[in-house]
Write a protein that holds these residues in place. Sequence first.
Motif, PDB file in Angstrom:
ATOM      1  N   GLY A   1     130.247  16.823  89.161  1.00  0.00           N
ATOM      2  CA  GLY A   1     130.319  15.697  88.088  1.00  0.00           C
ATOM      3  C   GLY A   1     130.288  14.070  88.777  1.00  0.00           C
ATOM      4  O   GLY A   1     130.171  13.234  88.051  1.00  0.00           O
ATOM      5  N   GLU A   2     129.934  14.307  90.165  1.00  0.00           N
ATOM      6  CA  GLU A   2     129.612  13.087  90.798  1.00  0.00           C
ATOM      7  C   GLU A   2     128.215  12.844  91.488  1.00  0.00           C
ATOM      8  O   GLU A   2     127.391  12.168  91.049  1.00  0.00           O
ATOM      9  CB  GLU A   2     130.571  12.784  91.784  1.00  0.00           C
ATOM     10  CG  GLU A   2     131.807  12.005  91.283  1.00  0.00           C
ATOM     11  CD  GLU A   2     133.025  11.863  92.060  1.00  0.00           C
ATOM     12  OE1 GLU A   2     132.809  11.743  93.408  1.00  0.00           O
ATOM     13  OE2 GLU A   2     134.275  12.187  91.915  1.00  0.00           O
ATOM     14  N   SER A   3     128.153  13.753  92.495  1.00  0.00           N
ATOM     15  CA  SER A   3     126.890  13.726  93.194  1.00  0.00           C
ATOM     16  C   SER A   3     125.899  14.598  92.641  1.00  0.00           C
ATOM     17  O   SER A   3     126.099  15.634  92.153  1.00  0.00           O
ATOM     18  CB  SER A   3     127.092  14.046  94.705  1.00  0.00           C
ATOM     19  OG  SER A   3     127.730  15.304  94.706  1.00  0.00           O
ATOM     20  N   LEU A   4     124.592  13.986  92.630  1.00  0.00           N
ATOM     21  CA  LEU A   4     123.533  14.968  91.975  1.00  0.00           C
ATOM     22  C   LEU A   4     122.701  15.587  93.187  1.00  0.00           C
ATOM     23  O   LEU A   4     122.298  15.236  94.165  1.00  0.00           O
ATOM     24  CB  LEU A   4     122.478  14.068  91.376  1.00  0.00           C
ATOM     25  CG  LEU A   4     122.659  13.437  90.202  1.00  0.00           C
ATOM     26  CD1 LEU A   4     122.027  12.331  89.769  1.00  0.00           C
ATOM     27  CD2 LEU A   4     123.244  14.196  88.945  1.00  0.00           C
ATOM     28  N   VAL A   5     122.739  17.173  93.029  1.00  0.00           N
ATOM     29  CA  VAL A   5     122.279  17.669  94.073  1.00  0.00           C
ATOM     30  C   VAL A   5     120.625  18.140  93.483  1.00  0.00           C
ATOM     31  O   VAL A   5     119.785  18.191  94.233  1.00  0.00           O
ATOM     32  CB  VAL A   5     122.924  19.149  94.343  1.00  0.00           C
ATOM     33  CG1 VAL A   5     124.253  19.086  94.908  1.00  0.00           C
ATOM     34  CG2 VAL A   5     122.902  20.165  92.873  1.00  0.00           C
ATOM     35  N   VAL A   6     120.346  17.834  92.344  1.00  0.00           N
ATOM     36  CA  VAL A   6     119.081  17.698  91.636  1.00  0.00           C
ATOM     37  C   VAL A   6     118.612  16.446  91.059  1.00  0.00           C
ATOM     38  O   VAL A   6     119.511  16.033  90.052  1.00  0.00           O
ATOM     39  CB  VAL A   6     118.683  19.076  90.915  1.00  0.00           C
ATOM     40  CG1 VAL A   6     117.253  18.685  90.257  1.00  0.00           C
ATOM     41  CG2 VAL A   6     118.727  20.345  91.690  1.00  0.00           C
ATOM     42  N   LYS A   7     117.782  15.604  91.400  1.00  0.00           N
ATOM     43  CA  LYS A   7     117.772  14.138  91.079  1.00  0.00           C
ATOM     44  C   LYS A   7     116.179  14.025  90.168  1.00  0.00           C
ATOM     45  O   LYS A   7     115.433  14.008  90.785  1.00  0.00           O
ATOM     46  CB  LYS A   7     117.939  13.128  92.141  1.00  0.00           C
ATOM     47  CG  LYS A   7     118.980  13.415  92.908  1.00  0.00           C
ATOM     48  CD  LYS A   7     119.024  12.612  94.256  1.00  0.00           C
ATOM     49  CE  LYS A   7     120.151  12.630  95.031  1.00  0.00           C
ATOM     50  NZ  LYS A   7     119.996  12.252  96.413  1.00  0.00           N
ATOM     51  N   ASP A   8     116.416  14.043  88.877  1.00  0.00           N
ATOM     52  CA  ASP A   8     115.295  13.856  88.198  1.00  0.00           C
ATOM     53  C   ASP A   8     114.258  14.703  88.549  1.00  0.00           C
ATOM     54  O   ASP A   8     113.001  14.084  89.051  1.00  0.00           O
ATOM     55  CB  ASP A   8     114.791  12.314  88.254  1.00  0.00           C
ATOM     56  CG  ASP A   8     114.043  12.067  87.016  1.00  0.00           C
ATOM     57  OD1 ASP A   8     113.879  12.633  86.088  1.00  0.00           O
ATOM     58  OD2 ASP A   8     113.024  11.201  87.340  1.00  0.00           O
ATOM     59  N   LEU A   9     114.102  16.002  88.486  1.00  0.00           N
ATOM     60  CA  LEU A   9     113.082  17.038  88.733  1.00  0.00           C
ATOM     61  C   LEU A   9     112.138  16.941  87.514  1.00  0.00           C
ATOM     62  O   LEU A   9     112.502  17.288  86.470  1.00  0.00           O
ATOM     63  CB  LEU A   9     113.500  18.277  88.941  1.00  0.00           C
ATOM     64  CG  LEU A   9     112.622  19.378  89.538  1.00  0.00           C
ATOM     65  CD1 LEU A   9     111.961  19.256  90.647  1.00  0.00           C
ATOM     66  CD2 LEU A   9     113.265  20.915  89.013  1.00  0.00           C
ATOM     67  N   ASN A  10     110.794  16.728  87.872  1.00  0.00           N
ATOM     68  CA  ASN A  10     109.611  16.950  86.998  1.00  0.00           C
ATOM     69  C   ASN A  10     108.547  17.668  87.626  1.00  0.00           C
ATOM     70  O   ASN A  10     108.179  17.456  88.491  1.00  0.00           O
ATOM     71  CB  ASN A  10     109.165  15.434  86.528  1.00  0.00           C
ATOM     72  CG  ASN A  10     110.197  14.565  85.741  1.00  0.00           C
ATOM     73  OD1 ASN A  10     110.220  14.872  84.550  1.00  0.00           O
ATOM     74  ND2 ASN A  10     110.636  13.534  86.595  1.00  0.00           N
ATOM     75  N   LEU A  11     108.438  19.047  86.991  1.00  0.00           N
ATOM     76  CA  LEU A  11     107.443  20.015  87.520  1.00  0.00           C
ATOM     77  C   LEU A  11     106.816  20.683  86.447  1.00  0.00           C
ATOM     78  O   LEU A  11     107.800  21.252  85.465  1.00  0.00           O
ATOM     79  CB  LEU A  11     108.502  20.711  88.558  1.00  0.00           C
ATOM     80  CG  LEU A  11     107.743  21.926  89.146  1.00  0.00           C
ATOM     81  CD1 LEU A  11     106.437  21.329  89.929  1.00  0.00           C
ATOM     82  CD2 LEU A  11     108.616  22.761  90.014  1.00  0.00           C
ATOM     83  N   ALA A  12     105.722  20.911  86.270  1.00  0.00           N
ATOM     84  CA  ALA A  12     105.047  21.625  85.488  1.00  0.00           C
ATOM     85  C   ALA A  12     104.397  22.924  86.204  1.00  0.00           C
ATOM     86  O   ALA A  12     103.659  22.744  87.206  1.00  0.00           O
ATOM     87  CB  ALA A  12     103.862  20.880  84.538  1.00  0.00           C
ATOM     88  N   ILE A  13     104.542  24.084  85.865  1.00  0.00           N
ATOM     89  CA  ILE A  13     104.050  25.140  86.699  1.00  0.00           C
ATOM     90  C   ILE A  13     103.106  26.122  85.681  1.00  0.00           C
ATOM     91  O   ILE A  13     103.505  26.272  84.660  1.00  0.00           O
ATOM     92  CB  ILE A  13     105.129  26.140  87.183  1.00  0.00           C
ATOM     93  CG1 ILE A  13     105.886  25.357  88.188  1.00  0.00           C
ATOM     94  CG2 ILE A  13     104.538  27.373  87.968  1.00  0.00           C
ATOM     95  CD1 ILE A  13     107.378  26.257  88.452  1.00  0.00           C
ATOM     96  N   SER A  14     101.888  26.312  86.147  1.00  0.00           N
ATOM     97  CA  SER A  14     100.859  27.127  85.148  1.00  0.00           C
ATOM     98  C   SER A  14     101.072  28.554  85.156  1.00  0.00           C
ATOM     99  O   SER A  14     101.635  28.968  86.494  1.00  0.00           O
ATOM    100  CB  SER A  14      99.372  26.707  85.719  1.00  0.00           C
ATOM    101  OG  SER A  14      99.283  25.634  85.908  1.00  0.00           O
ATOM    102  N   LYS A  15     100.803  28.728  84.059  1.00  0.00           N
ATOM    103  CA  LYS A  15     100.696  30.393  83.952  1.00  0.00           C
ATOM    104  C   LYS A  15      99.917  30.946  85.063  1.00  0.00           C
ATOM    105  O   LYS A  15      98.886  30.765  85.464  1.00  0.00           O
ATOM    106  CB  LYS A  15     100.286  30.807  82.434  1.00  0.00           C
ATOM    107  CG  LYS A  15     100.684  32.013  82.064  1.00  0.00           C
ATOM    108  CD  LYS A  15     100.146  32.321  80.840  1.00  0.00           C
ATOM    109  CE  LYS A  15     100.937  33.788  80.496  1.00  0.00           C
ATOM    110  NZ  LYS A  15     101.605  33.393  78.956  1.00  0.00           N
ATOM    111  N   GLY A  16     100.631  32.222  85.840  1.00  0.00           N
ATOM    112  CA  GLY A  16      99.825  33.105  86.750  1.00  0.00           C
ATOM    113  C   GLY A  16      99.811  32.006  88.169  1.00  0.00           C
ATOM    114  O   GLY A  16      99.296  32.731  89.209  1.00  0.00           O
TER     115      GLY A  16
END
Length: 367
Positions: free
Chosen positions: A22-37
């Motif tokens: 609830g305090e430290s972020l271990v993932v910070k604003d992840l933006n990721l698009a993975i294609s099919k295959g």
Amino acid sequence: MVSSTRNDGFVVFEHVQKSYDGESLVVKDLNLAISKGEFLTMLGPSGSGKTTCLMMLAGFETATHGEIRLDGRPINSVPPHKRGIGMVFQNYALFPHMTVGENLSFPLEVRGIGKADREQKIRRALDMVQMGAFANRRPAQLSGGQQQRIALARALVFDPKLVLMDEPLGALDKQLREHMQFEIKHLHETLGITVVYVTHDQGEALTMSDRIAVFNDGRIQQLAPPSDLYERPQNSFVAGFIGENNKLPGTVEEIAEGRALVRLATGELIDATPVNVSRQGQKTLVSIRPERVEFKPEMLPPNAHLIDAEVMEFIYMGDIFRTRLKVAGSEEFVIKSRNTLGQRMLEPGEKIRIGWAPQDARALDPL
Ligand SMILES: Nc1ncnc2c1ncn2[C@@H]1O[C@H](COP(=O)(O)OP(=O)(O)OP(=O)(O)O)[C@@H](O)[C@H]1O
Ligand SMILES: [Mg+2]
């Protein structure tokens, strides 16, 4: 039929954050698009948030913020077994009290698949990993590599569209690991599945992936195909994490039109390609790959930068030579050169001239 209204990838992380406390972020604003295959690898040091991302995608952890979509559908509130995702972990996690066949049957039973269908799918999955003869063994009666193959078969047995693998080969010796890398890659190609793979082994990432997301400190530092990542690292972290790099500290003296003039600590001026420096006076690390430095200045283009160096150490490695030099005050400057005909061995203390093409010197942030 649910079709993707947003044509933005088969797997999408959008503004995803994760905090366990609830305090430290271990993932910070992840933006990721993975294609099919696609075969996408998350690569990064220990604690950088790779497993956390995989667990959120699998449904074993919830995102603190943001949205995760699979095939166009938000899955934040879909339970793990309804996501249609296969998983392989480092420690195999096979059920020890069940035979190989029963281990493979389990994910099918959970999905309500009938006996005849189950038997056929189990046979096919075992054949796929060349373990057809082992259905009646228990995990303890198998070698590490065989157990890992069974874990792979179990992840694939219910025809998932997406397979997540977290350090699946970490417990295997080098030779077996390389063999399994090849097998996984082959399965990926023949089955056309989407794979999200986690490793902290850069060699593994470079050989297997379509794209690599380099993680550090809960953020993607760079997302690119392997050759791009190696040839054009976008910051000092990536340059240092992928392969080897010579780093010369300096200050940007002039910057214009894709060219930076950098004054090194020793006063020398060199040309470099500005990557993530943008103004005069900025501190920088000029990074140059060891295989891009040349002993024979006549082999270099006319605009090459030449510099004095002193040999500190010369290591004969068979196919290559590794020479450590003192260059511009740094005693850790390394050149890797091929053991070609007529290439002589150098002696410690020898003074030589070395050089590189200016485009191979990249001016990066000082970290
Ligand atoms: N269940 C948990 N509760 C609290 N903190 C956690 C939990 N799981 C992971 N963390 C913390 O979150 C951070 C990211 O961990 P994560 O397991 O995602 O890293 P990783 O990149 O997979 O590392 P490794 O390469 O060592 O497997 C670490 O600081 C870790 O201590
Ligand atoms: Mg991990």
